[in-house]
Structure formats: C-alpha cells, structure tokens
Design an enzyme around this catalytic site. Structure first.
Site, PDB file in Angstrom:
ATOM      1  N   GLU A  18      22.329  18.683  67.444  1.00  0.00           N
ATOM      2  CA  GLU A  18      23.606  18.380  66.797  1.00  0.00           C
ATOM      3  C   GLU A  18      23.892  19.361  65.666  1.00  0.00           C
ATOM      4  O   GLU A  18      23.049  19.605  64.808  1.00  0.00           O
ATOM      5  CB  GLU A  18      23.579  16.957  66.235  1.00  0.00           C
ATOM      6  CG  GLU A  18      24.861  16.563  65.512  1.00  0.00           C
ATOM      7  CD  GLU A  18      24.775  15.195  64.854  1.00  0.00           C
ATOM      8  OE1 GLU A  18      25.833  14.668  64.477  1.00  0.00           O
ATOM      9  OE2 GLU A  18      23.648  14.665  64.713  1.00  0.00           O
ATOM     10  N   LYS A  77      32.857  14.198  69.762  1.00  0.00           N
ATOM     11  CA  LYS A  77      32.275  12.885  69.485  1.00  0.00           C
ATOM     12  C   LYS A  77      33.354  11.822  69.299  1.00  0.00           C
ATOM     13  O   LYS A  77      34.344  12.033  68.600  1.00  0.00           O
ATOM     14  CB  LYS A  77      31.400  12.978  68.229  1.00  0.00           C
ATOM     15  CG  LYS A  77      30.593  11.725  67.933  1.00  0.00           C
ATOM     16  CD  LYS A  77      29.690  11.954  66.721  1.00  0.00           C
ATOM     17  CE  LYS A  77      28.839  10.734  66.407  1.00  0.00           C
ATOM     18  NZ  LYS A  77      28.013  10.935  65.196  1.00  0.00           N
ATOM     19  N   CYS A 135      24.419  11.854  68.529  1.00  0.00           N
ATOM     20  CA  CYS A 135      23.791  11.060  67.466  1.00  0.00           C
ATOM     21  C   CYS A 135      24.066   9.568  67.616  1.00  0.00           C
ATOM     22  O   CYS A 135      23.559   8.914  68.506  1.00  0.00           O
ATOM     23  CB  CYS A 135      24.257  11.582  66.102  1.00  0.00           C
ATOM     24  SG  CYS A 135      23.353  10.876  64.696  1.00  0.00           S
TER      25      CYS A 135
END
Length: 512
Positions: A280, A338, A390
């Site tokens: 990430e 995301k 994440c």
C-alpha cells in the site's frame, strides 16, 4: 403449568439478583476475555466461556440494566481488542499520552454504545426463559455484528467468528461467512449458559444441545469440501517486496528517492516472477508526479514479462481528488481506487470542525476520496484479481462481491501505523477468513509485515517476519466458481436472526 413457567422455566436463583456493580464488573470481564479468543492469542475456549457468562448476566435484565451490562461488555471487548488505536494517535498523530488516551477512551465508548444497542432493544426477549437465551442471545449478537459492518461506514473488527478459524466451525465459513460462524459460536455458548442456569433441562434445551453438537460435527465435515475449483495446472509465481519504511519518515520529501531506490533494489532477482507486488502506497509520490519512475518500472516489467502491482496515491487532476489506489504495470492491467476509507487516517469526519484542531486530524493521508462502487479489478494475463486495500479486507461482503468473477484475492496494507501492537495480527487473521469464505488464494503484501500467502482453506502457506526489510516468494493458483457465501452474503443469517426475534416476540405476546 403456568404461562410464566413456560416462558422462563425453573431457574437457579442468584445470578439475576447480583448487585448492579458486581454484575457490571463480571460483564466487563466477559468482554475483556473476548479478544483473547482472537489473534494473536487464539484462546477460543475463553471467548466461548465469556459469551456464556454474558448471556447469563443478561437474564431477566430490565432495558436499562441490559444497556449498562452490554456497554460494560463492549468496553471490555474494544478496550482490549482495539487498544492499538492509542498507538496510532500517540506515536504517529503526535498527540500527548493523555490526549491519546482520552481520544482512545472516547472511541472505545462509542463502539461500546453501538454494541449495546441491540441487546438493550431486545432485552425482554433475551431476559426471559430458555428460548430467550437459546435464540434471542445469538440472534442479537449476529444482528449487532451486522450493523457494525455498515453503521457510520462500519467498524467490522473483533467479530467472534474469527476466533474459530481453526475449529470445526470454520467449515461453515464458505457457507455462512464470519457472521454465521459467530452465530453458531454464540448459540453453542447460549446452550452452555442454559445448562448452567436452569434447574431442570427441558426438551428444548436437549434439542438445542444436540443441534449444537451436530453443527460442530457438520462444520468438521464441511471442512473437507472444496467449494471452488483451483487450477493446479496454472501456477503463478508471486514475489512481494516488504520495504519496512518507518511511518514517521515515509512521507518526508527527502525520503522519496531513497524509497524508490530501495523498491527497485529489493525487486532485483524477482523480475523472473510472474507477479511482483509492492504494498500500500509503496511509491511515496502521487501518480502523476512519479511518472518518470513509473515509466521505468513499466519498461522493466514489460521486458521481463512481469506483472507489477503497486500501491500509490492517484491524483485525479481534473477534479483535484486523491485516491488510495493500486496500479498495474507491465503485464498487469488496470487501476483500482479504495472504496472503504479509514476515518481520520484517510478522511476526517466533521472536517470543518476538526481539521487542524490537533496534528492527528491533519495526517498526510487524510485527504483521500472514496473510489466508486463496481470497479473492475486488476488483470494479469488470463487471471483476474480482486483487490482490496488495507481496511477493506475486513468487510466480508465487500470482498465476497469483488471475488465473484475473479480468481485470486490481493490485499495490500501498511500496518506500520500500529507498531508492534496486536492490530496487525488481527488484520492478518481477518484476511485469512476472506480466503476461506471465497475459496481463493489470497496474497497479502505489506510495508512492514506480516506479508503472507493464504490458501483457499484460510491457512498461511508462506509469510514474512514483521519489522524487517525483506521479500517473500511463493506460488498461487487461480480459483474458479464460487462459495455459497459469495452468492448470498450474510443476508440469510440476518433474515434468520430477525425471524427468530420476531418469533420470540410473538410467543411472549401469546403468553401474556
């Protein structure tokens, strides 16, 4: 036999007559032991006993007392299990110890109040009789966990089903998901509580106990079923780079070039892999300011026929928006933004009030925008990849939907925010459950560990150490088809739990 006997049964005296302070203390203790059932402790019998104790203490509680007890349980659960929040606020938000402690306490209290709401609303169903404990308690627990997957964007953490990743109940995960596994665990705990509380076991209790044993045996049998077809003739060699960049220097301008050099240096020797994964936000520049470096990566990947996927902040210049993204280079195609953001870490709730108040509300990555729903995944050759970044991997239904037409799960993370707390280990355990729920290999690439490859049974087949700069290599295989949970999600268990509470309400009205 009176209607009261039918509803409540013959009970042992004492538990529901405990002084409020003692009942609250015991309930707090029951909540404290729940995180011990999860990673890294994995002492699931303790969590099982804690749930049984919680069910007993709720018996015959008024709505006010039930709310008090459930809040105490929630404080114990999140006070221990989410204690890693303090690390992020204190060490990386640069808040003083007392302010970090205060903000963490407020966070825990808010979560505890959300946890308590279903039990307070349904206390009259839980608190009266065998069926209230046997059916009402697990139904409330499941509905509470379900609410916490979406309320205020959700905090689906510390679900009790994760503690059964290595027990026979895990066989139900591809069918019912983690919420369903938690329901079965709380149902079994309710049976134990009923045996401890009632003087004379009823036919209902005997039937419930036999059913609970059958569910455990059924889970053991289901563990042997492969819901998806893994193509062993299509191996994919995967390499992950774990650069272990310290969080406090990650976004410092002077650290950008050394980080880029380190990524390329650590990747040497792995360009023969089919896939090369960086974690990430591995590239400490925005997409368009890093074009020269990304062009170099793309040329190298194309020359070696490697698919490179890296985390990066994507700057959409037309709209002046920033996204936490995954981008593919060489043989890897696509870009993913995301969808589920971390409060305060990636965006600031009530921004006009909080932005700038303290340094924690002005973190470098707290300007991220949410990616749209329904994005296509990433593609490398004939293999489709379901990405999650994440925090997203802790949302069961989100990952299950993304996996429906894709072959491998990929999640990237930077758990340096939580140092050596229990948070990163809990995070890995939740990723393992996603692999089990979807019957797919999962690749987990992180900045500072634990990076891992997880097989479709949720078992780790390769992993790295934490807090070291290293690489991890292994082989994954694409999976085809789907599990029942991928098709239906948590809805069958949500509907069942709602129906159980409605049935208990109808029964109470009949006898009163």
């Amino acid at each position: 036999m009176t209607s009261e006997t039918i509803i409540t049964g013959h009970v042992k005296s004492g538990i529901h007559k405990l002084p409020p302070w003692l009942a609250t203390a015991l309930t707090l203790l029951c909540g404290v032991v729940q995180p011990l059932a999860l990673a890294p402790f994995n002492l699931w019998p303790l969590g099982f006993l804690g749930l049984a104790g919680f069910a007993l203490l709720l018996f015959k509680s008024s709505p006010g007392r039930a709310f008090q007890l459930s809040t105490a349980f929630g404080i114990g659960l999140y006070g221990v299990g989410a204690s890693w929040v303090y690390v992020a606020i204190n060490q990386f938000g640069n808040a003083s110890w007392w302010l970090a402690a205060l903000l963490t306490a407020l966070f825990v209290l808010l979560l505890a109040l959300v946890f308590a709401a279903p039990f307070a609303l349904c206390t009259r169903l839980i608190g009266h009789g065998r069926l209230g404990i046997l059916l009402g308690f697990p139904a409330c627990y499941l509905l509470g966990e379900w609410v916490r997957t979406w309320f205020l964007t959700g905090f689906p953490w510390l679900f009790i089903g994760y503690g059964h990743l290595s027990t026979p109940l895990s066989g139900w995960a591809p069918v019912l998901g983690v919420l369903g596994v938690g329901f079965l665990a709380t149902f079994s705990a309710a049976c134990l509580a009923s045996w401890a509380f009632f003087m004379r076991p009823s036919a209902n209790l005997w039937m419930a106990t036999v059913l609970s044993l059958c569910l455990w045996l059924g889970g053991w049998w289901l563990q042997g079923i492969s819901w998806t077809r893994v193509n062993s003739d299509q191996p994919v060699k995967v390499a992950m780079v774990q650069p272990n960049i310290a969080q406090e220097v990650k976004w410092h301008p002077a650290q950008a070039q050394p980080t880029l050099d380190l990524l390329m240096q650590m990747s040497e020797g792995h360009w023969s892999s089919d896939w090369l994964i960086w974690p990430e936000a591995a590239v400490p520049l925005t997409y368009h300011t890093a074009l020269d470096f990304l062009d170099e990566v793309n040329r190298k990947a194309s020359d070696t026929q490697t698919g490179v996927i890296t985390g990066i902040i994507f700057d959409e210049r037309q709209t002046r928006r920033f996204y936490n993204s995954l981008a593919g280079f060489g043989e890897a195609l696509g870009i993913y933004h995301k969808q589920r953001l971390v409060p305060f870490g990636e965006y600031v709730p009530l921004e006009s009030w909080l932005r700038g108040a303290i340094e924690f509300f002005d973190l470098p990555t707290s300007y991220i925008h949410r990616g749209r729903d329904g994005q296509s995944g990433l593609q490398i050759g004939d293999v489709s990849i379901a990405p999650s970044i994440c925090y997203e991997v802790v949302y069961p239904s989100l990952v299950a939907r993304g996996a429906r037409h894709r072959n491998v799960l990929l999640t990237v993370s930077n758990d340096a925010w939580f140092a050596d707390s229990i948070g990163p280990l809990q995070h890995l355990q939740m990723a393992q459950m996603r692999a089990l729920e979807t019957g797919r290999y999962l690749i987990r690439s992180t900045n500072n560990g634990i990076s891992a490859i997880v097989d479709p049974k949720g078992e780790i087949v390769a992993k790295s150490e934490q807090f070291v700069a290293t690489t991890l290599s292994g082989v994954v295989y694409p999976a085809y088809g789907g599990t029942p949970f991928m098709r239906w999600g948590s809805w069958p268990m949500v509907v069942l739990s709602g129906a159980m509470l409605a049935g208990l309400l109808a029964a109470r009205r009949r006898f009163h």
